[in-house]
Design an enzyme around this catalytic site. Sequence first.
Site, PDB file in Angstrom:
ATOM      1  N   LEU A 239       0.812  -1.215   0.000  1.00 33.47           N
ATOM      2  CA  LEU A 239       0.000   0.000   0.000  1.00 33.47           C
ATOM      3  C   LEU A 239       0.844   1.263   0.000  1.00 33.47           C
ATOM      4  O   LEU A 239       0.436   2.289  -0.556  1.00 33.47           O
ATOM      5  CB  LEU A 239      -0.945  -0.003   1.209  1.00 33.47           C
ATOM      6  N   ARG A 243      -0.033   3.973  -2.745  1.00 30.17           N
ATOM      7  CA  ARG A 243      -0.419   5.362  -2.469  1.00 30.17           C
ATOM      8  C   ARG A 243       0.339   6.338  -3.348  1.00 30.17           C
ATOM      9  O   ARG A 243      -0.202   7.375  -3.750  1.00 30.17           O
ATOM     10  CB  ARG A 243      -0.196   5.656  -0.982  1.00 30.17           C
ATOM     11  N   PHE A 362      -9.718   5.945  -2.056  1.00 26.37           N
ATOM     12  CA  PHE A 362      -9.085   4.613  -2.089  1.00 26.37           C
ATOM     13  C   PHE A 362      -7.590   4.650  -1.774  1.00 26.37           C
ATOM     14  O   PHE A 362      -6.997   5.717  -1.699  1.00 26.37           O
ATOM     15  CB  PHE A 362      -9.395   3.838  -3.362  1.00 26.37           C
ATOM     16  N   GLU A 363      -7.025   3.450  -1.552  1.00 23.47           N
ATOM     17  CA  GLU A 363      -5.668   3.267  -1.009  1.00 23.47           C
ATOM     18  C   GLU A 363      -5.534   3.932   0.366  1.00 23.47           C
ATOM     19  O   GLU A 363      -4.470   4.434   0.736  1.00 23.47           O
ATOM     20  CB  GLU A 363      -4.599   3.823  -1.967  1.00 23.47           C
ATOM     21  N   GLY A 364      -6.624   3.908   1.117  1.00 23.49           N
ATOM     22  CA  GLY A 364      -6.664   4.552   2.432  1.00 23.49           C
ATOM     23  C   GLY A 364      -7.203   5.961   2.306  1.00 23.49           C
ATOM     24  O   GLY A 364      -6.631   6.787   1.583  1.00 23.49           O
TER      25      GLY A 364
END
Length: 384
Positions: A239, A243, A362-364
């Site tokens: 991740l 990011r 997304f991606e946190g």
Amino acid sequence: MSVDRLLPTAEARELVRLAADVADKVLDPIVDEHEKSETYPGEVFGILGETGLLTLPHPEEWGGGGQPYEVYLQVLEELAARWAAVAVAVSVHVLSCHPLITFGTDEQKSTWLPDMLSGHKVGAYSLSEPQAGSDAAALACKATATDGGYRINGAKAWITHGGIADFYSLFARTSAGGQGISCFLVEKDTKGLSFGSPEQKMGLHAVPTTTAHYDDAFLPAERRIGTEGQGLQIAFSALDSGRLGIAAVAVGLAQAALDEAVAYAQERTTFGRKIIDHQGLAFLLADMAAAVDSARATYLDAARRRDAGLPYSRNASVAKLVATDAAMKVTTDAVQVLGGYGYTRDYRVERYMREAKITQIFEGTNQIQRLVIGRSLSATGGTK
């Protein structure tokens, strides 16, 4: 799109020029129709695979491009400036290869990587669940050990390329407790694996996002990547890189919106002058340009730290936060520059604005990025 880029080698400059050329000739002419009709551009990914643009940052020994992340991200930005959905899918494909490349055995790599890195197979990342998004430790999808492998039961959500991807990097619970997660490589034709209908999204219409359902699907033991219980370590390491991919996509979107706003402002006239010559509008465009340039510098700083082997987790969260917030603001301001026309589908800026929103999620989510950054500050006292 016109950006003067600082690139480390002549090869890197040629790669970015190639990406820009492919984006102009292959992506730009068809993006509007595919986004409008919500049809998947399968031929595009074949072309990206043939030109070597799908797997640039991965090792050459396994068929990758062997390029620094600094270069790969600028290629991704070029793609995103023409077609964000395709760029997101490329980022997800690179992300889905990370577990095998980083944690797989040599035997696993030699078996599966050639197809994955040649572009013959496109991948997807399967971490989130309907009730477990940002809280990855709360995964409920189970992988139960059985003779010769594992039985998978449960659902995974928000899968970019879901139902279309050839393989899935899956994270499932193999034991009780927050660390009892393991990673698996799943082929699309696995018996017991099915997919729901594509989500009806605000943007990124040409690439589907779906839920996957595992109903007693059997995976041979050799399909587990890394050791049992190592899944969260694998997921989080991937991740950080993912990011940065989303940060680059966001900057590409913002740059495209800025370019369209400037072009419009140079053509539209009011009170006998081009609107770009009115100070109020010129200042708005200046702030947009500053946001794009700052966001690009932020993701490149994080990428260069990654390439140098330095810690970059916090920097990746900063880049994702800064770039995606910038993309949301710049695309919104671009709509404002175009006025009523910006609110219509006759111009692309309304689509850019819709697409920018998901980059903050997304991606946190960006709230999670702030949590990551805050925890880093608490642990390090502000040093990197």
